[in-house]
Every structure is written in C-alpha cells, then in structure tokens.
Design a protein around this motif. Structure first.
Motif: not given
Length: 155
Positions: A118-132
């Motif tokens: 989801f983050q790779s497709q919509y990075p702006d929704v994460g607000g600077g949070v990255t997931y691993s």
C-alpha cells in the motif's frame, strides 16, 4: 464498522471500499471541525498580534507588562506557525487519502494487502512513515516500533 466486521480478538478482518469510504467521510468531517479552529476569530488571534491584545496595565509604569506582551506575541506567532503547518499537512493527507481510493480497482479488501504494498503505491498517505517487515519507522521523528503487520483472515 459493525460488529460483524470484527472476529476473535477484535481484529478487523475485512476493509473493503465501503469501509474505506466511511473512513474518508470521517476524516472529511474532522477536517470540517478543524477548519474553524485553525482560523482566527473575534478580536484575539493566535498570531504575533496577541501581545497587543493583552493589556494588564501600562508598560511605562511596570516593565514586566511589556515583557508579558512580548512573550504573548512570541507565543501567538509560534502557535500560528504550528497551526498553519498542521492545516497544510492535514490538507495534503486528506487529498492523498482520497486519491488512494483507487486501490479498490485492483483490490477488493485492504486486509489482504500488505502495508508495504500500500505504501509503495500510495506513499503520501503514510505521512513520512515507512514500513518494513520488522515494523514501522518514521523518517520525521527517527523513532521506530516493532509493529509487524500480521493479519488474520476468516475462511
């Protein structure tokens, strides 16, 4: 969400387009509630003019009055800067959330999608949070936590 959206342990097992629409509607309602709070109203505004509105006495007669007025102005200016920043971030977030609704063109249930995808497709929704795979981390604060994104599914 209704009680039927939850299974054992209170975990969400389904997050479809209808649930996403309810989420965005809730966020939009919050935006409407926040907007008046972030705008100046009445005679007292939380900006650099705050010190001119506080009149506990004459600064000529009592120097501390001038100091209080200056600090009030500094405080008001700081609050104003923070609120403008928050309003801009909130606006960007709500736009990103609305744009991410197209995820349902390819996916019927977000509970089946990983946070990384989801983050790779919509990075702006994460607000600077990255997931691993090990958890989450924030590029803004440098903090991290071990919130591994495991999901349960019902069959």
């Amino acid at each position: 969400m209704s009680a039927s959206d939850y299974s054992s342990g209170g975990k969400v097992t389904k997050f479809d387009k209808d649930a996403y629409t309810r989420l965005t509607n809730f966020v939009d309602a919050g935006n409407a509630d926040m907007a008046p709070f972030l705008k100046p109203s009445g005679d007292i505004t939380l900006d650099s003019t705050l010190g001119t509105r506080i009149m506990p006495g004459s600064s000529a007669d009592w120097p501390i009055v001038g100091a209080v007025q200056k600090k009030a102005g500094d405080f008001g200016d700081s609050v104003h800067s923070q609120l403008v920043g928050q309003e801009n971030e909130w606006t960007q977030y709500t736009k990103a959330l609305a744009q991410a609704a197209d995820v349902f063109e390819d996916c019927d249930d977000l509970a089946t999608m990983t946070a990384q995808d989801f983050q790779s497709q919509y990075p702006d929704v994460g607000g600077g949070v990255t997931y691993s795979s090990g958890g989450t981390s924030s590029s803004d604060s440098g903090s991290s936590s071990n919130n591994s994104g495991t999901s349960e599914s019902s069959t």
